[in-house]
Design an enzyme around this catalytic site. Structure first.
Site, PDB file in Angstrom:
ATOM      1  CB  ILE A 127      -0.950   0.013   1.221  1.00  0.00           C
ATOM      2  CG1 ILE A 127      -1.807   1.299   1.206  1.00  0.00           C
ATOM      3  CG2 ILE A 127      -0.224  -0.137   2.525  1.00  0.00           C
ATOM      4  CD1 ILE A 127      -2.872   1.350   2.291  1.00  0.00           C
ATOM      5  CB  SER A 128       1.139   4.152  -2.245  1.00  0.00           C
ATOM      6  OG  SER A 128       1.321   3.447  -3.443  1.00  0.00           O
ATOM      7  CG  HIS A 133      -2.671   6.668  -1.255  1.00  0.00           C
ATOM      8  ND1 HIS A 133      -2.790   5.842  -0.152  1.00  0.00           N
ATOM      9  CD2 HIS A 133      -2.480   5.833  -2.313  1.00  0.00           C
ATOM     10  CE1 HIS A 133      -2.691   4.574  -0.523  1.00  0.00           C
ATOM     11  NE2 HIS A 133      -2.504   4.549  -1.830  1.00  0.00           N
TER      12      HIS A 133
END
Length: 293
Positions: A127-128, A133
């Site tokens: 997950i970034s 994001h």
């Protein structure tokens, strides 16, 4: 005994002196991290911190951390995370803040959910970082509106896909359409479980989907069924701009994608105008690889 007391007095005086000097330096030095030796943002030099000194003034340090351009060490809520990104200048757009605040990152990853860092999920998928994001959403805000069609390639935990759904108001705007596409089945199951626990109403919609598919393996028939998208986000780095994504991009649509450039990766904003592709180089990044297999 007399000499020991003198030494103790001198040591205490020196400690107090260094404490006062350090506290004066904090707002000016813009520490990038706070441990016992870490680089300073602009000067790129190291400031060494006495561990006893740190314990004595950590409350004052925490107050300064929320004021200057850095990520605080101990964030325990999604709102505090977004507020810190706002203070640091990462989030400048209220639309980005209002979109992200609706989707608690803690519901999509359990390990260090509020740290500004990517987190490993499984099988080479992450997950970034929250700041990535935020920056990606910022670039897409102009086209990511109620009624827009959006696709999140390499949707991972499902976090950004749900942010897109909130921004386009899929729950009340039937013209909106948001899809997350992920090549790893275990990650698809992981994201569906996250969404079920956070916003189960999304999974009942026809205009919101998470599908298990490699974007490179889309057939012409599948591309036609999906249609064109106003906003495309890619959460993995490609060796070159995939033609399949160019084909899926609508006129005046925007595609955010990291591309390999030698030994580094660069985030690009791709816009389609009059059927032609315009590439804008944004900044260097570090992503996992967008795999063809």
């Amino acid at each position: 005994m007399y000499h020991s007391l003198i030494k103790l007095f001198i040591y205490k005086a020196l400690l107090n002196f260094s404490n006062n000097i350090f506290l004066k330096l904090i707002p000016k030095s813009h520490l990038s991290y706070l441990t016992f030796s870490k680089p300073i943002n602009e000067a790129k030099i190291c400031l060494f911190i006495n561990p006893f000194l740190y314990n004595n003034c950590r409350k004052k340090i925490k107050k300064y951390l929320n004021k200057i351009n850095m990520c605080p060490l101990n964030i325990d809520s999604h709102k505090d995370l977004l507020d810190s990104l706002k203070v640091r200048g990462v989030i400048e757009d209220d639309d980005v803040y209002n979109t992200m605040i609706q989707v608690d990152r803690g519901k999509y990853i359990k390990e260090n959910p509020y740290a500004d860092t990517p987190v490993y999920i499984c099988q080479g998928v992450t997950i970034s970082s929250p700041h990535m994001h935020a920056l990606s959403l910022k670039q897409l805000m102009g086209v990511l509106k109620p009624g827009a069609r959006a696709i999140d390639v390499g949707s991972g935990s499902g976090y950004l896909t749900v942010c897109m759904a909130m921004r386009t108001e899929v729950l009340k705007n039937k013209n909106s359409f948001v899809i997350g596409i992920e090549r790893v089945k275990d990650v698809v199951d992981f994201s569906l479980e996250n969404i079920k626990n956070d916003k189960p109403e999304l999974l009942k919609l026809d205009n919101f989907k998470i599908i298990h598919k490699n974007i490179y393996k889309l057939s012409e028939e599948e591309k036609e069924m999906l249609g064109l998208f106003d906003a495309i986000h890619v959460g993995a780095s490609a060796s070159e701009l995939p033609q399949v994504l160019v084909d899926l991009l609508a006129e005046n649509g925007k595609l955010i994608i990291p591309l390999d450039e030698g030994y580094t990766q660069v985030l690009y904003e791709i816009t389609k105008k009059n059927g032609k592709i315009i590439k804008d180089r944004l900044f260097e990044v570090c992503f996992v690889t967008l795999k063809k297999n």
